[in-house]
Enzyme design. Structure first.
Site, PDB file in Angstrom:
ATOM      1  N   ARG A 171      39.103  44.695 -30.201  1.00  0.00           N
ATOM      2  CA  ARG A 171      40.096  45.027 -29.196  1.00  0.00           C
ATOM      3  C   ARG A 171      39.807  46.417 -28.646  1.00  0.00           C
ATOM      4  O   ARG A 171      39.504  47.350 -29.394  1.00  0.00           O
ATOM      5  CB  ARG A 171      41.523  44.978 -29.772  1.00  0.00           C
ATOM      6  N   HIS A 202      34.468  40.911 -22.282  1.00  0.00           N
ATOM      7  CA  HIS A 202      35.271  40.233 -23.319  1.00  0.00           C
ATOM      8  C   HIS A 202      34.852  38.763 -23.460  1.00  0.00           C
ATOM      9  O   HIS A 202      35.689  37.854 -23.413  1.00  0.00           O
ATOM     10  CB  HIS A 202      36.769  40.336 -23.010  1.00  0.00           C
ATOM     11  N   GLU A 248      41.583  45.831 -19.243  1.00  0.00           N
ATOM     12  CA  GLU A 248      40.817  44.637 -18.876  1.00  0.00           C
ATOM     13  C   GLU A 248      41.493  43.917 -17.712  1.00  0.00           C
ATOM     14  O   GLU A 248      42.671  43.570 -17.819  1.00  0.00           O
ATOM     15  CB  GLU A 248      40.680  43.709 -20.086  1.00  0.00           C
TER      16      GLU A 248
END
Length: 324
Positions: free
Chosen positions: A238, A286, A267
């Site tokens: 994360r 990601h 993000e």
């Protein structure tokens, strides 16, 4: 006909894969636009939420979702869930534990090797006509013999450790729960009792833990100072585990050699993020847990859980429920 609401927006191949694993008798809907407002509106007649993306499953969404029976995560992260609000309404949450461990571990290893071998920078040099074999080669490093420190030793961490063992790297790790002696021997992994103790051991520091209120920005100026000079940082967990301003300073000062980041503080990344400008940073969006094979398994597993719950076959999925 029960409605499954996917709480983000899929198009193209991901949407086709999701639709293909939904059996007859169920409908699935993805958001027309990935906004909190759209999610709240679509949740009004949803029986099940299939949760992905960063939109919050909060009080407003739950107030709208009057028919909601169960929440299913596509993966395992739960930082988008308001757990207290969900718990107060006695709505069960199920996760896809371990489904993407291999994919995330492979991506982690890719980032580690790419940082050690300086793959993006060297590729750029060659494309620009720079051919300095000895000078370039001696700026690269091997994984063999390096100490890789893993923050978290769940399914992903254990898979990373398995790969590292094959490369002859030394693995040290910290986790709330220590592995047993047999597991540590098999993985060639050594337990360290705290993050602070792990830091000075690491040639490469790799994150594999969930984000909590207690570990937000655990890598910051003060903790980076405890690391070896020219160490490497890799994050496929994360983004908010790292203070990115402090990381940027360490990368530009030479304190850290490089970083491989699949997850980010914001993000999508902000357009003016200073990390874009650094040649010693490798970025991906990601995607560590999203290989074609893993995505297909992830969607099927998630839908299978929803169908099992809907049909009352709870004993089949009791190991998938998120514990309080």
């Amino acid at each position: 006909m029960p409605k499954i609401l996917h709480t983000y927006r899929y198009t193209g191949c991901p949407w086709e894969i999701l639709k293909s694993v939904v059996p007859k008798g169920y409908t699935v809907k993805t958001l027309d636009e990935p906004t909190q407002e759209r999610l709240i509106k679509e949740a009004a007649d949803a029986d099940y939420l299939l949760v992905s993306g960063r939109l919050k499953i909060n009080k407003e969404v739950l107030d709208s979702a009057q028919n909601l029976k169960m929440i299913q995560r596509t993966g395992v992260g739960t930082d988008m869930l308001d757990k207290e609000e969900i718990k107060s309404r006695k709505i069960p949450v199920y996760v896809n534990a371990g489904v993407n461990a291999r994919s995330v571990a492979e991506h982690t290893l890719t980032l580690i090797l790419s940082c050690l071998k300086r793959v993006p920078a060297i590729d750029k040099q060659v494309r620009n006509g720079v051919w300095k074999k000895q000078e370039t080669g001696t700026s690269c490093h091997e994984l063999y013999g390096k100490t890789v420190a893993l923050v978290g030793m769940g399914a992903i961490g254990r898979q990373v450790a398995t790969y590292l063992h094959c490369f002859g790297a030394k693995t040290v790790y910290t986790d709330l729960f220590r592995l047993n002696e047999e597991q540590e021997d098999t993985l060639g992994a050594t337990y360290v009792s705290s993050f602070e103790e792990l830091l000075p051991l690491a040639d490469i520091l790799s994150f594999h833990c969930p984000l909590t209120d207690d570990n937000k920005e655990m890598l910051n100026a003060s903790t980076i100072a405890k690391m070896k000079d020219e160490a490497i940082v890799v994050n496929t967990a994360r983004g908010k585990l790292i203070n990115e301003s402090d990381l940027y300073e360490a990368l530009t000062s030479g304190k850290l050699a490089s970083a491989g980041l699949d997850v980010h503080y914001e993000e999508p990344m902000l357009k003016d993020d200073p990390l874009y400008a650094l040649d010693n940073v490798i970025l991906s969006p990601h995607i560590a847990g999203l290989s074609f094979e893993t995505f297909q398994s992830m969607m099927k597993g998630a839908i299978d859980n929803i169908v099992a719950y809907d049909q009352g076959r709870l004993e089949e999925i009791e190991d998938k429920i998120l514990k309080p």
